[in-house]
Design an enzyme around this catalytic site. Structure first.
Site, mmCIF file in Angstrom:
data_model
loop_
_atom_site.group_PDB
_atom_site.id
_atom_site.type_symbol
_atom_site.label_atom_id
_atom_site.label_comp_id
_atom_site.label_asym_id
_atom_site.label_seq_id
_atom_site.Cartn_x
_atom_site.Cartn_y
_atom_site.Cartn_z
ATOM 1 N N GLU A 28 54.433 3.597 25.755
ATOM 2 C CA GLU A 28 55.107 4.265 26.884
ATOM 3 C C GLU A 28 56.244 5.169 26.403
ATOM 4 O O GLU A 28 57.213 5.404 27.127
ATOM 5 C CB GLU A 28 55.639 3.233 27.891
ATOM 6 C CG GLU A 28 54.593 2.303 28.458
ATOM 7 C CD GLU A 28 53.474 3.045 29.172
ATOM 8 O OE1 GLU A 28 53.725 3.668 30.203
ATOM 9 O OE2 GLU A 28 52.331 2.989 28.680
ATOM 10 N N GLY A 29 56.102 5.669 25.202
ATOM 11 C CA GLY A 29 57.148 6.495 24.596
ATOM 12 C C GLY A 29 58.026 5.655 23.694
ATOM 13 O O GLY A 29 58.579 4.638 24.127
#
Length: 244
Positions: free
Chosen positions: A227-228
């Site tokens: 998610e980053g």
């Protein structure tokens, strides 16, 4: 992004390979991003709904350090054709849809990280109470008490950040991107540090599979990556603060 989608008589033709796909080969529905206009840069990416029966093929599961309860594989598309109405939104909206999704799912990863950290804290607390060394419980050693207290403080702070981010995502506030990034960043760093400290507190027992903290430590690492990465979260936070 190298995966391409082009309009054909029967709908959309997709060609390319997606890597590091969570639950690939198990999921019943995939949201796939592909370039529909190579000359438009980030505005040339579109999102599509694809099902396994559309002709997807999958690579072998990755041999991961942790998170082994969820398979991760490549997804291959060799001229897969899907109906025209499988596009999500309008052509060119893919990147904005992806970023909007991340604003919400980062709160979910924060919750996952809090759960891992709390689980490790619980195991370590019980172990310190039960294990005796030097004629007393490990729980009676002040140095270990300090470690346990620091772990508890970080877990409580991470939980509140995760709750706040989830609330902002639910309400769709203008600051939900910052809130999700902050929660994900802090909670995942907390999960990594707390599970590592739990292994340390259990000593040799923490390093073997007889106790769950070695798995928790391996599972925690991914929360700092997907998610980053947490480096990206810090960029998101800084940009939000400096905008306008």
């Amino acid at each position: 992004m190298t995966t391409r989608a082009r309009e054909v008589a029967d709908g959309w033709e997709l060609k390319g390979t997606k890597r590091w796909i969570t639950n690939a080969g198990v999921a019943g529905v995939y949201v796939l991003f592909a370039v529909t206009d190579p000359d438009a840069g980030s505005r040339g990416i579109s999102a599509f709904v694809v099902e396994p029966g559309d002709g997807l093929t999958f690579g072998a599961p990755e041999r991961k350090m942790g998170l082994r309860g969820s398979p991760t594989c490549e997804v291959m598309l060799d001229r897969v054709v899907i109906p025209r109405d499988r596009i999500v939104g309008e052509p060119g909206q893919g990147l904005s849809l992806a970023l909007g999704t991340l604003d919400r799912t980062r709160a979910v990863v924060a919750g996952q990280a809090v759960g891992l950290a709390q689980g490790a804290l619980d195991v370590a607390t019980v172990y310190l109470k039960e294990r005796r060394q030097f004629g007393k419980r490990l729980a009676d050693l002040q140095g270990l008490q300090f470690m346990l207290a620091d772990m508890a403080v970080r877990v409580r702070a991470a939980r509140l950040l995760a709750y706040a981010a989830a609330e902002e995502a639910e309400e769709g506030t203008t600051t939900m991107s910052l809130a999700g990034a902050a929660a994900k960043c802090f909670a995942s760093d907390t999960a990594m540090s707390v599970t590592t400290d739990a292994v340390q507190l259990l000593g040799g027992a923490g390093y073997v599979r007889d106790y769950p903290v070695e798995r928790m430590m391996r599972d925690a690492k991914i929360t700092q990556i997907y998610e980053g990465t947490n480096q990206i979260q810090r960029i998101v936070i800084a940009r939000a603060l400096l905008a306008g």
